[in-house]
Design a protein around this motif. Sequence first.
Motif, short mmCIF file in Angstrom:
data_model
loop_
_atom_site.label_atom_id
_atom_site.label_comp_id
_atom_site.label_asym_id
_atom_site.label_seq_id
_atom_site.Cartn_x
_atom_site.Cartn_y
_atom_site.Cartn_z
N THR A 20 -15.92 -38.84 -6.84
CA THR A 20 -14.50 -38.78 -7.16
C THR A 20 -14.27 -37.57 -8.06
N LEU A 21 -13.05 -37.06 -8.00
CA LEU A 21 -12.71 -35.88 -8.78
C LEU A 21 -11.39 -36.17 -9.49
N SER A 22 -11.25 -35.64 -10.68
CA SER A 22 -10.02 -35.93 -11.42
C SER A 22 -9.52 -34.68 -12.15
N ALA A 23 -8.55 -34.89 -13.04
CA ALA A 23 -7.86 -33.78 -13.69
C ALA A 23 -8.82 -32.69 -14.15
N GLY A 24 -8.51 -31.47 -13.79
CA GLY A 24 -9.36 -30.34 -14.16
C GLY A 24 -10.31 -29.93 -13.05
N ASP A 25 -10.56 -30.85 -12.11
CA ASP A 25 -11.48 -30.53 -11.00
C ASP A 25 -10.73 -29.81 -9.89
N ILE A 26 -11.49 -29.14 -9.04
CA ILE A 26 -10.89 -28.58 -7.84
C ILE A 26 -11.51 -29.27 -6.64
N VAL A 27 -10.78 -29.32 -5.56
CA VAL A 27 -11.29 -29.95 -4.35
C VAL A 27 -10.84 -29.13 -3.15
N GLY A 28 -11.76 -28.99 -2.19
CA GLY A 28 -11.42 -28.30 -0.95
C GLY A 28 -11.92 -26.87 -0.92
N TRP A 29 -12.97 -26.63 -0.16
CA TRP A 29 -13.38 -25.24 0.07
C TRP A 29 -13.72 -24.99 1.54
N SER A 30 -13.36 -25.95 2.38
CA SER A 30 -13.66 -25.78 3.81
C SER A 30 -12.85 -24.63 4.43
N TRP A 31 -11.71 -24.30 3.82
CA TRP A 31 -10.88 -23.19 4.31
C TRP A 31 -11.59 -21.84 4.21
N LEU A 32 -12.66 -21.83 3.37
CA LEU A 32 -13.36 -20.57 3.12
C LEU A 32 -14.19 -20.11 4.32
N GLY A 77 -4.86 -21.83 1.61
CA GLY A 77 -6.15 -21.18 1.82
C GLY A 77 -6.09 -20.03 2.80
N ARG A 78 -5.21 -20.17 3.83
CA ARG A 78 -5.14 -19.09 4.82
C ARG A 78 -4.62 -17.79 4.20
N LYS A 103 -5.77 -12.51 1.59
CA LYS A 103 -5.72 -11.65 0.39
C LYS A 103 -7.12 -11.20 -0.01
N CYS A 104 -8.04 -12.13 0.13
CA CYS A 104 -9.43 -11.80 -0.24
C CYS A 104 -10.00 -10.73 0.69
N GLU A 105 -9.63 -10.80 1.96
CA GLU A 105 -10.10 -9.79 2.92
C GLU A 105 -9.55 -8.41 2.56
N GLN A 106 -8.29 -8.41 2.11
CA GLN A 106 -7.67 -7.13 1.76
C GLN A 106 -8.22 -6.59 0.45
N ASP A 107 -8.38 -7.51 -0.50
CA ASP A 107 -8.78 -7.11 -1.85
C ASP A 107 -10.14 -7.72 -2.17
N TYR A 163 -14.31 -11.29 -4.40
CA TYR A 163 -15.58 -11.49 -5.10
C TYR A 163 -15.39 -12.39 -6.32
N ALA A 164 -14.32 -12.11 -7.07
CA ALA A 164 -14.06 -12.90 -8.29
C ALA A 164 -13.86 -14.37 -7.94
N LEU A 165 -13.13 -14.60 -6.86
CA LEU A 165 -12.85 -15.97 -6.44
C LEU A 165 -14.12 -16.64 -5.92
N MET A 166 -14.87 -15.91 -5.14
CA MET A 166 -16.10 -16.45 -4.55
C MET A 166 -17.11 -16.82 -5.64
N LYS A 167 -17.17 -15.98 -6.66
CA LYS A 167 -18.11 -16.24 -7.75
C LYS A 167 -17.76 -17.57 -8.42
N ARG A 168 -16.45 -17.78 -8.62
CA ARG A 168 -16.01 -19.02 -9.29
C ARG A 168 -16.21 -20.23 -8.40
N LEU A 169 -15.89 -20.06 -7.14
CA LEU A 169 -16.06 -21.19 -6.22
C LEU A 169 -17.52 -21.56 -6.03
N SER A 170 -18.38 -20.54 -5.97
CA SER A 170 -19.79 -20.87 -5.75
C SER A 170 -20.36 -21.60 -6.96
#
Lengths: 380, 289, 153
Positions: free
Chosen positions: C74-86, C109-110, C115-119, C124-131
């Motif tokens: 389970t995930l609650s306040a402060g957590d993130i959920v969903g990275w299948s869009w990546l 996510g789309r 945006k990530c493809e363009q920039d 990279y910044a987002l990927m680092k955090r998600l990983s």
Amino acid sequence: MHDADSIVVERQDFAGLFEILRSLGYAVVGPTVKDQAIVYDQLSQVDDLPIGWTDEQEAGHYRLRRRNDAALFGYAVGPHSWKKFLHPPRLRLFQAERSEDGAMVFKQEPVEAPKYAFLGVRSCEAHAIAIQDRVFLEGAVADPTYRERRIGALLIAVNCGFPSSTCFCHSMKTGPGISQNTKVDIELTELLDDEGHRFVFQARSQKGQTIVDRLPARRTTRGDLDAAEALVAEATETMTRELNAEGVRDLLYANLEHPRWDEVADRCLTCANCTMVCPTCFCTTVEDVTDITGDHAERWRRWDSCFTLDFSHMPGGSSRQTSKSRYRQWLTHKLATWHDQFGTSGCVGCGRCISWCPVGIDLTEEIQVMGQSTQGVPSS
Amino acid sequence: MFMKIGSDLRPSSIQPDPMCPDVHHVMSISQETSDIYTLKLQPTERREAVRFAPGQFNMLYAFGVGECAISISGDPTVNNVTEHTIRRVGLVTGTLGSVRAGDSIGVRGPFGTPWPMDQARGRDVLLIAGGIGMAPLRPVIMDVLANRENYKELTILSGSRDPEGILFADELLTWKKQPGVDSKVTVDHADSRWNGNVGVVTTLVNRTVKDPKDTIAFVCGPEIMMRYAVTELQKNGLGKDQIYLSLERNMKCAIGLCGHCQFGSEFICRDGPVFRYDRIEFWLNQREL
Amino acid sequence: MTHSRYPELSEHAFFAGLDNAAVAAIQSCARDCHYATGNWIARQGAPADDLYFIQDGRVAVVFPAPQRELTIQTLSAGDIVGWSWLMPPHEWQFDIKAVKDCSMMGIDGRSLRAKCEQDHHLGYALMKRLSRVMVDRLQATRLQLMDVYENRK
């Protein structure tokens, strides 16, 4: 070593020591030949000593050999140590009764403390006793049986003239000669040369003095003292095994995952022989028994060994599953963690664990190999 | 002159044998979960009041069967009554679990180092428990609630295998309602009928620590879980000297003489069971110790 | 400084260290979402287009087993959920269910992917955090797998 206060007792008068000890109520225990080894047992006379015998020892090897003289203490050490008297292998801790209404009564076990005179204590063994003193007497809670037996015991130490090839007391600074600050009651040196078969006696405690004073004796000569000193000096010379006692604690802490442990584990049978013959190993376990009615129960303590799987048993299984981890526990305890726990090494260099290992594992060799291929930077 | 022998020992008069138990009367036995029960005990004959500090343990003796080390789970402010919350894992704990009120058992103790309540004074207290690890932390909660003004926030994080295994579930709800107390419960395994937290207890640590410099954490549970808990606490800004763990090893004597409970340089019975993390960090990271 | 509908976004630990432009780029794909207890947020196999920041409530990551639904975490306040869009195939790998009334910030996510493809700097910044989130999640799952409260015999 002896000083000018020491006296000389001739071989023919040595039996007098037994009489004095008996008159003082001591049960004399000391070396005797039994089952092809020199063991420690109750002695009733001088003839019970291993007269003219010596021991030949190597890694995994122990044999009695005839000497070409009639020395009483002309051997190194056997499989026994004094711990079997001070820290009995089996001891009842308490009895318990349960009545019909379910009430329980515990009967505390009276401490049985025979008054022992230990005849023939080696310097390494006196150090081993001092180490067990720290374990059993100097912690928060003292062991009552050890305490009472230790208070009553008289230590008659004999300077070692014939170390075996497995000995390395010189490295551990525990022998072969008895130093001034080693706790014994009487120090003696057996001399067998052109001047005759005789013993240099030196009282090292008040208790020892009262005994030495009663022995038929003459004053020592310069020659006696020189001979006694030479004996120990020669004994030191003959010792070939070595262990770097200074650095071993840090070396082990830096090498807890050294591949050598796997290599030792391949040879180690986890038979526990080394822990049984070790004069400082003190671990015990308990056994509970009941009689056939189920209303009388007893709890017994017996020597245990860290080499058994059951030793570290926990609800989820033993914490030391592999023989590697158990050998590592034993050696690391003996040579390293013992320092942290008791302010001393747990090894006195007596070599018993080397001689009595059925596959001849030699801790001095293991430490040497690890020292030559250390895996980490030794740190404290 | 001469060296003194045997450290100046003189023969002792008859002293109580540290290995001989005292008889305790079972006041009650209650089932906590399917395999965990609580014994409430009272000494039948003892001269001075039996007191203990949170975190200490007793050796409980089942007649003719054996003895085992069990932490005290009761109220430290009450004298002469000790509670033990026990999981059935072997012969002794199984036998003790079949006693009835009015029966007798043997008790030695209390033994071991307590949780450092003095270090917790004036700070946020964070408790992390896994499974039966909640038992030795319950006296801490009771102590904090009895001396509320001495401490800041109390947070209890409790992890169990499944919803049925949550220890002191009702009490956790009661405690949560007290001012300045928060408790979070999580389970490792659940189906969709459970709408509480699912996940290991260490995942609760994030966002729980509010003032890392002024927080003290007491952790008790399976060793692996404690190692992860330490990592999470450190990630959240706690220093090694702010984390205390309660460890477990086989014990036979509880007085540092039998050698069984050695954990590197430490004897768990004598130097522990509660250790400050930095003292045992080196050993905790060794395998098969 | 861009005016933001989601001031809390820049304060979220996930965004710590991101520059204003990056935060603004993400915010431009954000929307509010609310799910009442018992509602499904995502179903296994459905197209995955969202990354959620949980602000309140609790969601369960559920494995839809044939006989019963197993809650993995389970995930609650402060957590993130969903990275299948990546990553392809951009489908939800698990069911996501609100087990306690849920307020979340959803990110498209789309758009974010584009945006990530363009920039790549943003990517990279987002990927680092998600990983990092993924690794923490993986570690916790491994510990969970060990079943530490169970008696091994």
